[in-house]
Design a protein around this motif. Structure first.
Motif, PDB file in Angstrom:
ATOM      1  N   THR A 281     -52.193  50.651 -10.463  1.00  0.00           N
ATOM      2  CA  THR A 281     -52.546  51.907  -9.798  1.00  0.00           C
ATOM      3  C   THR A 281     -53.394  51.692  -8.547  1.00  0.00           C
ATOM      4  OG1 THR A 281     -54.436  52.117 -11.283  1.00  0.00           O
ATOM      5  CG2 THR A 281     -52.403  53.247 -11.910  1.00  0.00           C
ATOM      6  N   GLU A 282     -53.577  50.455  -8.135  1.00  0.00           N
ATOM      7  CA  GLU A 282     -54.396  50.156  -6.958  1.00  0.00           C
ATOM      8  C   GLU A 282     -53.573  49.593  -5.810  1.00  0.00           C
ATOM      9  OE1 GLU A 282     -58.300  48.904  -9.646  1.00  0.00           O
ATOM     10  OE2 GLU A 282     -56.959  47.378  -8.830  1.00  0.00           O
ATOM     11  N   ARG A 283     -52.276  49.615  -5.936  1.00  0.00           N
ATOM     12  CA  ARG A 283     -51.417  48.935  -4.957  1.00  0.00           C
ATOM     13  C   ARG A 283     -51.173  49.805  -3.727  1.00  0.00           C
ATOM     14  NH1 ARG A 283     -46.202  47.238  -8.060  1.00  0.00           N
ATOM     15  NH2 ARG A 283     -46.473  49.358  -8.854  1.00  0.00           N
TER      16      ARG A 283
ATOM     17  N   LEU B 270     -57.165  51.455  -1.263  1.00  0.00           N
ATOM     18  CA  LEU B 270     -57.874  50.781  -2.354  1.00  0.00           C
ATOM     19  C   LEU B 270     -57.937  49.277  -2.144  1.00  0.00           C
ATOM     20  CD1 LEU B 270     -56.648  52.779  -5.478  1.00  0.00           C
ATOM     21  CD2 LEU B 270     -58.808  52.970  -4.245  1.00  0.00           C
ATOM     22  N   SER B 271     -56.971  48.707  -1.408  1.00  0.00           N
ATOM     23  CA  SER B 271     -57.037  47.279  -1.083  1.00  0.00           C
ATOM     24  C   SER B 271     -58.270  46.981  -0.250  1.00  0.00           C
ATOM     25  CB  SER B 271     -55.783  46.853  -0.319  1.00  0.00           C
ATOM     26  OG  SER B 271     -54.626  47.054  -1.086  1.00  0.00           O
TER      27      SER B 271
ATOM     28  N   THR C 242     -51.155  42.099 -11.998  1.00  0.00           N
ATOM     29  CA  THR C 242     -51.760  42.317 -10.687  1.00  0.00           C
ATOM     30  C   THR C 242     -50.818  41.911  -9.561  1.00  0.00           C
ATOM     31  OG1 THR C 242     -52.827  40.139 -10.746  1.00  0.00           O
ATOM     32  CG2 THR C 242     -54.107  42.024 -11.543  1.00  0.00           C
TER      33      THR C 242
ATOM     34  N   LEU D  86     -54.720  43.467  -7.106  1.00  0.00           N
ATOM     35  CA  LEU D  86     -54.625  44.908  -7.310  1.00  0.00           C
ATOM     36  C   LEU D  86     -53.923  45.206  -8.631  1.00  0.00           C
ATOM     37  CD1 LEU D  86     -53.311  45.840  -3.739  1.00  0.00           C
ATOM     38  CD2 LEU D  86     -55.702  45.718  -4.479  1.00  0.00           C
ATOM     39  N   ARG D  87     -54.508  46.081  -9.415  1.00  0.00           N
ATOM     40  CA  ARG D  87     -53.819  46.546 -10.610  1.00  0.00           C
ATOM     41  C   ARG D  87     -52.704  47.511 -10.198  1.00  0.00           C
ATOM     42  NH1 ARG D  87     -57.886  48.792 -14.956  1.00  0.00           N
ATOM     43  NH2 ARG D  87     -58.179  50.316 -13.277  1.00  0.00           N
TER      44      ARG D  87
ATOM     45  N   LEU E 193     -52.746  57.831  -8.205  1.00  0.00           N
ATOM     46  CA  LEU E 193     -53.520  56.630  -7.907  1.00  0.00           C
ATOM     47  C   LEU E 193     -54.960  56.752  -8.383  1.00  0.00           C
ATOM     48  CD1 LEU E 193     -52.223  55.851  -4.309  1.00  0.00           C
ATOM     49  CD2 LEU E 193     -51.818  54.484  -6.358  1.00  0.00           C
ATOM     50  N   LEU E 194     -55.537  57.932  -8.234  1.00  0.00           N
ATOM     51  CA  LEU E 194     -56.941  58.111  -8.571  1.00  0.00           C
ATOM     52  C   LEU E 194     -57.151  58.586 -10.002  1.00  0.00           C
ATOM     53  CD1 LEU E 194     -58.204  59.758  -5.262  1.00  0.00           C
ATOM     54  CD2 LEU E 194     -58.156  57.341  -5.889  1.00  0.00           C
TER      55      LEU E 194
ATOM     56  N   TYR F  85     -55.662  55.097 -15.684  1.00  0.00           N
ATOM     57  CA  TYR F  85     -54.738  53.967 -15.572  1.00  0.00           C
ATOM     58  C   TYR F  85     -53.491  54.216 -16.419  1.00  0.00           C
ATOM     59  CZ  TYR F  85     -52.980  49.191 -15.524  1.00  0.00           C
ATOM     60  OH  TYR F  85     -52.196  48.085 -15.361  1.00  0.00           O
TER      61      TYR F  85
ATOM     62  N   LEU G  62     -61.391  47.316  -2.489  1.00  0.00           N
ATOM     63  CA  LEU G  62     -61.565  46.178  -3.390  1.00  0.00           C
ATOM     64  C   LEU G  62     -61.886  44.885  -2.648  1.00  0.00           C
ATOM     65  CD1 LEU G  62     -58.709  46.986  -5.907  1.00  0.00           C
ATOM     66  CD2 LEU G  62     -61.169  47.188  -6.282  1.00  0.00           C
TER      67      LEU G  62
END
Length: 376
Positions: free
Chosen positions: A157-159, A163-164, A137, A154-155, A55-56, A59, A167
């Motif tokens: 890798t942000e799901r 991270l939600s 997204t 969320l992209r 995740l971190l 991409y 963001l």
């Protein structure tokens, strides 16, 4: 009159005779210390950081992403810039070559596989640069104590839950950290995490990826302490972020204790980190004399000054009996009201009341008499 007073005292005394569920101030301080000093439980297995690393990390492209591919070279048999979308199978379709599998690749790896598809079969010299023009997204709803509540995109890798929240602008100053995830496509399934605990943050990031319509709620702490009972101005006391209030300050903010009776104890109710409610008995006489800890209150605390047998007797006397200069007078309306109602006193001229005329210090004498009743 004596029999009426005795009967009332007996009835009042019969209330609240069960065991007192409250703890002492000293016990409460020790309970708080135990929560503060509680050591984390040792882990039985090495933690899994693979999901967090993915995740971190950089991409990784996937289905739905729209890619811009720029070619550099001599005698190119196609346009130098191509825009294409990755299909559901994770393939990217480009001129003169078969679909190229790019799903889950970082951008540098995408450059490499595209170049390998063209060199040396189609061109001998080629440079490739790819970038994500429009990422696919996922839309989730983030509500509660966040800076930007509402739908958050969320992209790939942000799901995840953490991270939600990030963001959505991050949490507000009154957030508790307790966060709930509700899955739209899995009714009844809820996940709860405390984002102030690193271990629970890790667990939240290891969940399955979020889907469209999932909802995240960040709990807000009440920015107030609630004061009630035998005070002059009961109600919530709103606190600004970072402001600390102790017991005496809270009582003062509520207008102080009632003066027509003698409250001697209070109850502090606090929600503890494990979800239980601690009830603490406060000796108001010792608190006023600074002989008891003047505890700091936390947002959400309830400070209640309850009736006791003594205060109920005093209150009953105030409503039904008026003592002055050793004499007892009984009447059908409240004593103070009767003594001050002009129309019940024959319309006396000159203003004032019977109390003002005959006993200007009646209030002090009455309190002295009440103390004699409560302390035989």
């Amino acid at each position: 009159m004596a029999s009426t007073l005795s009967s009332s005292a007996v009835l009042i005394g019969m209330t609240g005779c069960g065991p007192d569920p409250r703890m002492s101030v000293e016990q409460f301080i020790e309970l708080q210390r135990r929560f503060e000093d509680k050591a984390p439980e040792p882990e039985t297995a090495p933690p899994d950081y693979s999901a967090i690393d993915r995740l971190l990390g950089p991409y990784r492209v996937g289905p739905g992403d729209t890619m811009t591919v720029t070619f550099s070279g001599t005698d190119l048999p196609f346009a130098p810039t191509v825009t294409a979308r990755i299909d559901r199978e994770g393939n990217l379709s480009l001129p003169l070559v078969a679909p190229i599998k790019v799903a889950e690749l970082e951008l540098e790896d995408v450059d490499a596989v595209i170049k390998a598809a063209y060199v040396p079969g189609i061109v001998k010299d080629l440079s490739v640069h790819t970038e994500v023009a429009t990422p696919e997204t996922t839309r989730v709803l983030v509500v509660g104590a966040v800076q930007l509540p509402g739908y958050t995109r969320l992209r790939r890798t942000e799901r995840n839950l953490v991270l939600s929240v990030v963001l959505a602008g991050g949490v507000t100053s009154d957030a508790t950290g307790r966060t709930t995830l509700r899955r739209l496509r899995r009714p009844g399934e809820e996940w709860r995490f405390d984002l102030t605990d690193p271990e629970q943050v890790r667990a939240a990031m290891n969940l399955e990826p979020l889907e469209n319509g999932d909802m995240i709620e960040v709990e807000a702490s009440p920015r107030a302490v609630f004061i009630g009972g035998l005070v002059n101005a009961p109600g919530p006391l709103l606190l600004d972020p970072g402001v600390e209030v102790n017991l005496l300050q809270a009582i003062a903010a509520a207008g102080g204790l009632r003066t027509d009776i003698t409250p001697r104890e209070g109850t502090l109710i606090r929600r503890m980190p494990d979800g239980s409610d601690a009830m603490v008995k406060i000796n108001l006489d010792k608190l006023a004399a600074m002989q008891s800890a003047n505890l700091k209150l936390a947002a959400g605390d309830v400070l209640w000054v309850p009736h006791t047998v003594e205060t109920r007797i005093q209150d009953w006397i105030n409503r039904n009996i008026f003592l002055r200069a050793g004499a007892t007078v009984n009447y059908n309306v409240s004593g103070i009201e009767f003594m001050n109602r002009h129309e019940l006193q024959g319309g006396r001229a000159g203003g004032g009341s019977l109390e003002d005329s005959f006993d200007p210090f009646g209030f002090l004498l009455r309190n002295q008499a009440l103390q004699g009743l409560s302390n035989p």
